[in-house]
Design a protein around this motif. Structure first.
Motif, PDB file in Angstrom:
ATOM      1  N   MET A  80      40.982  86.324  42.644  1.00 29.15           N
ATOM      2  CA  MET A  80      42.160  86.714  43.364  1.00 29.15           C
ATOM      3  C   MET A  80      43.110  87.762  42.620  1.00 29.15           C
ATOM      4  N   PHE A  82      46.526  89.592  42.490  1.00 29.95           N
ATOM      5  CA  PHE A  82      47.775  89.535  43.076  1.00 29.95           C
ATOM      6  C   PHE A  82      48.789  90.758  43.091  1.00 29.95           C
ATOM      7  N   GLN A  83      49.898  90.903  43.946  1.00 31.46           N
ATOM      8  CA  GLN A  83      50.639  91.937  44.225  1.00 31.46           C
ATOM      9  C   GLN A  83      51.257  92.374  42.947  1.00 31.46           C
ATOM     10  N   ASN A  84      51.887  91.225  42.105  1.00 32.98           N
ATOM     11  CA  ASN A  84      52.255  91.824  40.919  1.00 32.98           C
ATOM     12  C   ASN A  84      51.286  91.674  39.860  1.00 32.98           C
ATOM     13  N   ALA A  86      49.953  89.852  37.980  1.00 31.45           N
ATOM     14  CA  ALA A  86      49.963  88.509  37.286  1.00 31.45           C
ATOM     15  C   ALA A  86      48.913  88.458  36.041  1.00 31.45           C
ATOM     16  N   ILE A  87      48.668  89.542  35.320  1.00 30.94           N
ATOM     17  CA  ILE A  87      48.099  89.449  34.130  1.00 30.94           C
ATOM     18  C   ILE A  87      49.103  88.965  32.995  1.00 30.94           C
ATOM     19  N   TYR A  88      48.405  88.286  32.038  1.00 32.13           N
ATOM     20  CA  TYR A  88      49.168  87.548  31.223  1.00 32.13           C
ATOM     21  C   TYR A  88      49.700  88.550  30.037  1.00 32.13           C
ATOM     22  N   PRO A  89      50.933  88.672  30.245  1.00 31.23           N
ATOM     23  CA  PRO A  89      51.774  89.630  29.359  1.00 31.23           C
ATOM     24  C   PRO A  89      51.292  89.569  27.757  1.00 31.23           C
ATOM     25  N   HIS A  90      51.209  88.299  27.332  1.00 33.25           N
ATOM     26  CA  HIS A  90      51.147  88.350  25.888  1.00 33.25           C
ATOM     27  C   HIS A  90      49.714  88.345  25.461  1.00 33.25           C
ATOM     28  N   MET A  91      48.753  88.626  26.191  1.00 27.29           N
ATOM     29  CA  MET A  91      47.440  88.654  25.885  1.00 27.29           C
ATOM     30  C   MET A  91      46.837  90.248  25.907  1.00 27.29           C
ATOM     31  N   PHE A  99      39.886  84.750  29.208  1.00 27.93           N
ATOM     32  CA  PHE A  99      40.647  83.555  29.388  1.00 27.93           C
ATOM     33  C   PHE A  99      39.879  82.678  30.437  1.00 27.93           C
ATOM     34  N   GLY A 100      39.511  83.184  31.662  1.00 30.34           N
ATOM     35  CA  GLY A 100      39.235  82.436  32.867  1.00 30.34           C
ATOM     36  C   GLY A 100      37.509  82.098  32.488  1.00 30.34           C
ATOM     37  N   LYS A 102      36.074  81.799  29.285  1.00 32.36           N
ATOM     38  CA  LYS A 102      36.269  80.511  28.679  1.00 32.36           C
ATOM     39  C   LYS A 102      36.295  79.490  29.185  1.00 32.36           C
ATOM     40  N   ARG A 147      39.591  91.627  35.905  1.00 35.46           N
ATOM     41  CA  ARG A 147      39.398  89.932  35.888  1.00 35.46           C
ATOM     42  C   ARG A 147      38.677  89.467  36.775  1.00 35.46           C
TER      43      ARG A 147
ATOM     44  N   GLU B 180      53.238  83.778  39.646  1.00 34.05           N
ATOM     45  CA  GLU B 180      52.023  84.356  40.065  1.00 34.05           C
ATOM     46  C   GLU B 180      51.227  84.377  38.868  1.00 34.05           C
ATOM     47  N   VAL B 181      51.793  84.546  37.721  1.00 37.63           N
ATOM     48  CA  VAL B 181      50.990  84.327  36.372  1.00 37.63           C
ATOM     49  C   VAL B 181      50.327  83.036  36.128  1.00 37.63           C
ATOM     50  N   ALA B 184      47.437  82.544  38.702  1.00 39.40           N
ATOM     51  CA  ALA B 184      46.335  83.250  38.175  1.00 39.40           C
ATOM     52  C   ALA B 184      45.553  82.637  37.327  1.00 39.40           C
ATOM     53  N   THR B 187      43.608  79.829  39.063  1.00 36.90           N
ATOM     54  CA  THR B 187      42.293  80.406  39.330  1.00 36.90           C
ATOM     55  C   THR B 187      41.508  80.610  38.252  1.00 36.90           C
ATOM     56  N   ASP B 188      41.888  80.770  37.036  1.00 35.10           N
ATOM     57  CA  ASP B 188      41.202  80.770  35.940  1.00 35.10           C
ATOM     58  C   ASP B 188      40.609  79.670  35.090  1.00 35.10           C
ATOM     59  N   ASN B 189      41.099  78.660  36.070  1.00 39.98           N
ATOM     60  CA  ASN B 189      40.462  77.175  35.722  1.00 39.98           C
ATOM     61  C   ASN B 189      41.125  76.782  34.615  1.00 39.98           C
ATOM     62  N   ILE B 199      50.306  79.949  27.772  1.00 46.45           N
ATOM     63  CA  ILE B 199      51.184  80.804  28.767  1.00 46.45           C
ATOM     64  C   ILE B 199      52.669  80.679  28.780  1.00 46.45           C
ATOM     65  N   PRO B 202      53.903  80.946  24.658  1.00 48.17           N
ATOM     66  CA  PRO B 202      53.706  82.328  24.127  1.00 48.17           C
ATOM     67  C   PRO B 202      54.688  83.488  24.847  1.00 48.17           C
ATOM     68  N   MET B 203      54.873  82.893  26.104  1.00 48.53           N
ATOM     69  CA  MET B 203      55.747  83.957  26.932  1.00 48.53           C
ATOM     70  C   MET B 203      57.422  83.938  26.661  1.00 48.53           C
TER      71      MET B 203
END
Lengths: 352, 290, 306
Positions: A80, A82-84, A86-91, A99-100, A102, A147, B180-181, B184, B187-189, B199, B202-203
Motif C-alpha cells: 500500500m 499512503f497519501q502521506n 507513511a514512511i518511517y521518519p526515524h529510519m 523493515f517489511g 525482514k 517499499r 498511517e505509519v 504501513a 502491512t509490513d508485518n 516505531i 524511536p519517534m
C-alpha cells in the motif's frame, strides 16, 4: 495477475454508522482500476478493506481465490502507498524498505538486492542511506513506492498518493505510475477524488457515491456512456450540462460536444439555441464559455473564440444528447428516447 | 524604560540612559549570580578548610588552610559513601527501567488502541496525578510493612514504577504518531512489540528522555520516601549519607567534613547539569507547559 | 529452503501468543492500573477509613470512634499552629515566588549571553536534593559561624537566630524555599513569554503600548495560563512541604516552623498516634481539594487562552 472480488461487502463503523452495504465488485486481474468519487463516498474505506486495515463487517473479499476476511494486514499479499507516504521518519531509506522484508524472513542477501533494485527503479539510487527528513515530498513518495514494489505483491493499493504533490510533480508521477503498471503487470487499485486523474490513468474506472458503485467501466465508457446522472455530472471537466424536461426526465449534453456559431450561420442538424456569452475562461488552447439561453445556462468548451456578451448560436447534435429518467437512470429505450427528444424540441422551440 | 518584551531588539531611550540601564542590568545580573553561586562557593571553600578555620568567626572568604584530602577522605569513610552510592545507583536504575516498562505500553494502549472503558481508565490515570504522596505515605508504609518489604530495595522501587504524569505525557506524544505509519508497519508485518519499540519509542525520543530525566533526578535526590520506607541504612541512598554527617543537636558539627560530603553528593548532578543544561531545562519546561 | 522456514517462523511469531499479549490493550495497561489501585486508591480509602478509628498497629487496636480524632486535632494547639504555619508558608512562598519569578523571568528573557548564563545558574538549585540545599544553607545561616550573620554584622544590622529562633525559624525556611524555587519559576515564565507570538508585540508597538501598559494589558494577560499553572502547582506543592522542614528545623524550635505534613509524620511515626495523623491527612486532602476548586473557579476564569 490477481483479481479482487467483493461479495455483498458491508462496512459498519463502531458507532453504528454503515457506510457500505451489499457491495459487489470485481476488480479485473492486471488492471489499473481507479476508485473515484467525492469525499465520503467510501472509496478509501473499500481500499483499506482490501488490506484488512478496516475490518470487513459483512460479506467476503477475495484476493485471487483466497478469502482474506480476518487476515492480518501483512498477510494479504498487498502493498500500500499512503497519501502521506507513511514512511518511517526515524529510519534511513534502506531501513524503511528492509523493515517489511525482514519481517517476512527474507534473507540479507536477497534484501539488499531488492532494495538496490527498487530504488534504482524509482530513481533514488543515491539516497539509500538518507533519512526521510532530508528528502523532498516527491522523493519521499518514491520511497513509499519503492517499499511497495519491494514486497513483490499481488496487488498494489494506492490511497490518493499524489494529492500532496505539486501539479507538475503530480503529472510526472502519473506517467511513472502508468509505466510501472505496464512493467509489473500487477493489479493496481488507485483511489482518487480527482476525476481528471482517474480518466488519464486508469483502464477501468469505478465511480462511487455514498458507499455505492454508480458505474464501472473504461474511461471511454464512463465518459460517453454514463449509466446515471451522477456519473454524467461527476465525470468530465466540466460535467455534463443538464436540462430538465417537463415529463420529469433530464436531458444532458457535454460541453465539449457542443458547437457554437455566429448567429447568422446556417443551422446544422439537431437542435439550435440562441444565447449570449456571459463568462469566458481561457484554458490554454480552448475556451470555456458560460452561455445564457432561453432554456437555461450552459457551459460550452470549444477552440473558437467569441467575445464577452456576444450573441451566439449553440448547436446540439442528436447523437450527443443523453436522457435520464426521473430516478436519474439513463434511458436506453428507443421509444422513450424519442419521447424525450420531442419534449426537448418543444422546449427549444419555445425558447426561441 | 526597561525593555519588557520578547524580542532581542533593544528599543527605548538612547545614549547615556541606555548605558545607565545597561549598567544597572549588569549589576542586577551579577547580584543574582552572587546570591546563587555564593552558597556553593561557601560550601566548597569550607570543605577544604581545617575544622578550626571553618568555624572561625569572622569567617575567611579565601581558605587559608588546606586540609582537603583529609576532609574528603573522612567524609567518604565516615558516611560510608560507597555503600550509599551503590544503593542510589541501583535504586535509581531499577526505578527508571521499571517505570519505562510500565509507562510505555500503557501509553501505547491509550494513544493507539480502542477498547472498552478506555475513557474511564484514562481518567483513572488523570485522577492519580492529583493524589499527593503526602497523603498516601502512611497507608503505603503500613501496606509495605505488612508484606515485609520495609527496608528493602523493593519498597523504594516498585511503588515508583507508576508515574501518572509519565503516562500522560507519553500518551500525548504517542498520539502524534500518524496512524498511517502504524498502518504501513502492519502491512509490513510488524509485531506489536516491533511497533512499540521500533516505531513509537524511536519517534518520541525527546519525551522519553524528558520523563526519564524527571525520574532519575527525582529518585537520586529523594529524601521523603526513603526516610519513610526504610528503618536502617541498609538500602538508604546518598542523601542519607550526607545527613549522617550531620549531627543535628548532638555535639559539635564538623562543618568542614559535612561540606566535603555535600560536595561529593552534589558534584555528579552539577556535572551532568553543566553538560546537559539545555536538555534538562527543556525537560522541566515541557513538563510544566503541557 | 531456509527462506521458507524463516517466513514460516516469522508468521508464527506474528500470530503467536506474545503478539496477542502485546496487542491486548488491557494487558498493556494492567501494570499501571494495578499499581495505581494499590499505591494510590487503596491508601486513600485507608486514610479516610482510619481517620474515624482508633488505629494502633503496635497494640493491634482498630476500633471505630467517630469524630474523636478530628476533635482531638482541632483542639491540639500544636496541630493548629502547624496548620496556620502552612497557610502562611504557602501564601508567602507562592506569592513572592510568582512575583519574583515574573520579574526575573521578564528581566532574563531571551537576551542572550550573560542573561542566559544567569538563568542557568539560578536554576541549579532546582535539580539538587533538599538534603544538599539544607546542609548548605544551615551552614550559611548558622547563628554563630555562618556567613549570613557575618554579613549582617558588618553592615551594622542586627543578627538573627535563623533556624534556632522561634520567631525566625519559619522565615528562614521560607527564604531557602524561595531561593530554591526562583530558577524554576522564572524558567516557566520565560517559556510562557516565548509562547507569545512576536506579532503580538509588533501589534502592540503599533498601538503605542510600552512599559507598564504593555506589561499590564498585554503581557500579563497572555501570560495568565502560565501564571495559573504556577499558582496551582505552587499551592499544592507548598502545602505538602516536608523535606526542608525535617532537615533544617525538624519543626522547631517549639513547633514554630512545623508544617502540616511534617506534623502528620511526627504524629504518626514518632508518637504512633495514627488516628489523629489520619484525620489530619483527611483535613490536608480536603484543603487541597477546596483550594484547587477555588483556584479553578476564581482564577481559572481569568485565564486567557490563545
Amino acid at each position: 495477475m490477481t483479481k479482487i472480488l467483493f461479495e455483498r461487502v458491508k462496512k459498519t463503523y463502531p458507532g453504528g454508522h454503515t457506510v457500505i452495504e451489499g457491495l459487489d465488485l470485481t476488480i479485473d486481474p492486471g488492471s489499473f482500476t481507479i476508485l473515484v468519487g467525492p469525499s465520503g463516498c467510501g472509496k478509501t474505506t473499500l481500499l483499506r478493506m482490501i488490506a484488512n486495515l478496516e475490518t470487513i463487517t459483512g460479506g467476503k473479499i477475495f484476493i485471487g481465490d483466497r478469502l482474506i476476511n480476518g487476515l492480518p494486514p501483512g498477510e494479504c499479499e498487498i502493498a500500500m502507498v499512503f497519501q502521506n507516504y507513511a514512511i518511517y521518519p526515524h529510519m534511513t531509506v534502506r531501513k524503511n524498505i528492509e523493515f517489511g522484508l525482514k519481517n517476512v524472513g527474507i534473507p540479507k542477501g536477497e534484501r539488499e538486492r531488492r532494495v538496490a533494485s527498487v530504488l534504482s527503479q524509482v530513481g533514488l539510487g543515491e539516497c539509500i542511506d538518507v533519512k526521510p527528513s532530508a528528502l523532498s515530498g516527491g522523493q519521499r513518495q518514491r520511497v513509499a513506492l519503492a517499499r511497495a514494489i519491494s514486497k513483490d505483491p499481488k496487488v498494489f493499493l494506492m490511497d490518493e498518493p499524489l494529492s500532496n504533490l505539486d501539479a507538475k510533480l503530480r503529472s510526472q508521477m502519473r506517467s511513472e505510475l502508468i509505466e510501472l503498471h505496464r512493467q509489473l503487470k500487477s493489479t493496481f487499485v488507485f483511489v482518487t477524488h480527482d476525476q481528471v486523474e482517474a480518466m488519464t490513468m486508469g483502464d477501468c474506472i469505478v465511480v462511487m457515491s455514498d458507499g455505492r458503485i454508480m458505474q464501472k467501466g473504461s474511461p471511454k465508457e464512463v465518459y460517453s456512456d454514463p449509466k446515471n446522472l451522477f456519473v454524467a455530472t461527476f465525470i468530465g471537466d466540466p460535467g455534463m450540462n443538464l436540462l430538465k424536461l417537463d415529463n420529469g426526465s433530464t436531458a444532458g449534453f457535454r460541453p465539449r460536444k457542443t458547437r457554437l456559431f455566429k448567429p447568422a450561420a446556417k443551422e446544422a442538424a439537431g437542435f439550435a439555441v440562441r444565447g449570449t456569452v456571459t463568462v469566458k475562461e481561457v484554458l490554454g488552447g480552448d475556451f470555456l464559455y458560460l452561455l445564457d439561453t432561453p432554456i437555461g445556462r450552459f457551459k460550452v468548451k470549444t477552440e473558437d473564440e467569441f467575445d464577452f456578451d456576444e450573441p451566439v448560436l449553440m448547436q446540439l447534435a442528436g447523437e450527443n444528447l443523453y436522457y435520464f429518467d426521473k430516478d436519474e437512470q439513463r434511458i436506453y429505450d428507443a421509444s422513450a428516447i424519442g419521447g424525450c427528444r420531442a419534449r426537448l424540441a418543444e422546449a427549444v422551440a419555445h425558447g426561441r | 524604560m526597561k525593555q519588557i518584551d520578547g524580542t532581542v531588539e533593544v528599543q527605548g531611550p538612547g545614549g547615556w540612559k541606555r548605558t545607565l540601564f545597561g549598567g544597572l542590568s549588569l549589576v542586577l545580573l551579577l547580584l543574582l549570580i552572587l546570591v546563587y553561586v555564593f552558597p556553593f562557593y561557601w560550601m566548597v571553600t569550607t570543605s577544604v578548610k581545617t575544622f578550626e578555620e571553618a568555624i572561625r568567626f569572622p569567617p575567611t572568604f579565601i581558605p587559608r588552610t588546606f586540609d582537603m584530602i583529609n576532609n574528603y577522605r573522612a567524609a567518604w569513610t565516615m558516611a560510608n559513601f560507597p555503600h550509599f552510592a551503590r544503593n542510589s545507583l541501583v535504586i535509581t536504575l531499577i526505578t527508571l527501567v521499571g517505570q519505562l516498562l510500565v509507562t510505555i505500553p500503557a501509553a501505547y494502549a491509550f494513544a493507539k488502541k480502542e477498547f472498552k472503558f478506555k475513557g474511564f481508565l484514562f481518567g483513572f490515570i488523570l485522577f492519580d496525578m492529583m493524589i499527593p504522596g503526602q497523603v498516601t505515605f502512611i497507608p503505603i508504609y503500613v501496606f509495605l510493612s505488612n508484606i515485609g518489604w520495609l527496608d528493602t530495595l523493593w519498597a523504594l522501587t516498585v511503588p515508583f514504577f507508576i508515574s501518572s504524569f509519565g503516562i500522560f505525557f507519553v500518551t500525548q506524544a504517542f498520539k502524534q504518531v500518524p496512524n498511517e505509519v502504524i498502518d504501513a508497519a502492519r502491512t509490513d508485518n510488524a509485531t506489536e512489540l516491533q511497533i512499540i519499540l521500533g516505531i513509537m519509542v524511536p519517534m518520541n525520543k525527546p519525551v522519553i528522555v524528558t520523563i526519564s530525566l524527571f525520574t532519575v533526578i527525582g529518585k537520586w535526590n529523594d529524601y521523603f520516601w526513603t526516610l519513610i520506607l526504610t528503618t536502617s541504612s541498609k538500602v538508604r541512598t546518598l542523601p542519607f549519607a550526607v545527613k549522617s554527617l550531620f549531627a543535628l543537636g548532638d555535639g559539635i558539627n564538623m562543618w568542614n567534613i559535612s561540606m566535603a560530603g555535600n560536595v561529593l553528593l552534589v558534584a555528579p548532578l552539577l556535572i551532568i547539569y553543566i553538560f546537559a543544561n539545555k536538555q534538562i531545562k527543556q525537560a522541566f519546561v515541557y513538563g510544566g507547559i503541557k | 529452503m531456509g527462506a521458507e522456514a524463516a517466513v514460516a517462523r516469522t508468521r508464527r511469531r506474528r500470530r503467536g501468543l506474545l503478539n496477542k499479549v502485546f496487542g491486548c490493550p488491557y494487558v498493556l495497561i494492567a501494570p499501571a492500573v494495578i499499581l495505581i489501585a494499590v499505591f494510590s486508591i487503596q491508601p486513600l480509602f485507608f486514610v479516610l477509613q482510619k481517620s474515624f478509628r482508633n488505629f494502633d498497629m503496635v497494640q493491634g487496636i482498630d476500633r471505630f470512634i467517630g469524630l474523636a480524632n478530628y476533635r482531638s486535632i482541632f483542639t491540639n494547639p500544636l496541630f493548629l499552629q502547624a496548620l496556620g504555619n502552612t497557610f502562611v508558608y504557602m501564601l508567602c512562598t507562592v506569592g513572592f515566588g510568582i512575583v519574583f519569578g515574573v520579574l526575573f523571568g521578564l528581566f532574563l528573557n531571551k537576551r542572550g549571553g550573560m542573561f542566559d548564563l544567569t538563568q542557568s545558574v539560578i536554576f541549579t538549585p532546582h535539580i539538587i536534593s533538599y538534603v544538599s540545599i539544607s546542609v548548605m544553607w544551615m551552614w550559611v545561616l548558622d547563628p554563630r559561624a555562618g556567613m549570613a550573620n557575618y554579613l549582617l554584622q558588618s553592615l551594622g544590622l542586627p543578627t538573627s537566630m535563623w533556624m534556632r529562633g522561634e520567631e525566625s525559624s519559619l522565615f528562614s525556611v521560607m527564604i531557602v524555599a524561595l531561593w530554591k524555587g526562583l530558577g524554576y519559576t522564572s524558567l516557566i515564565v520565560i517559556a510562557g513569554l516565548q509562547n507569545i507570538p512576536p506579532y503580538i508585540y509588533e501589534s502592540a508597538r503599533l498601538d503605542r503600548s510600552r512599559g507598564f501598559n504593555l506589561l499590564g494589558r498585554i503581557i500579563l494577560p497572555l501570560l495568565s495560563p502560565t501564571l495559573f499553572f504556577l499558582l496551582v502547582t505552587g499551592v499544592i506543592g507548598s502545602f505538602g512541604t516536608f523535606d526542608i522542614i525535617n532537615l533544617m528545623t525538624v519543626g522547631g524550635p517549639n513547633n514554630s516552623s512545623n508544617l502540616l505534613v511534617h506534623w502528620i509524620y511526627q504524629t504518626g511515626f514518632q508518637f504512633f498516634r495514627m488516628g489523629p495523623a489520619m484525620a489530619a491527612s483527611v483535613v490536608y486532602l480536603a484543603i487541597i481539594a477546596v483550594i484547587s476548586l477555588l483556584n479553578f473557579t476564581v482564577f481559572g476564569k481569568k485565564v486567557h487562552y490563545q
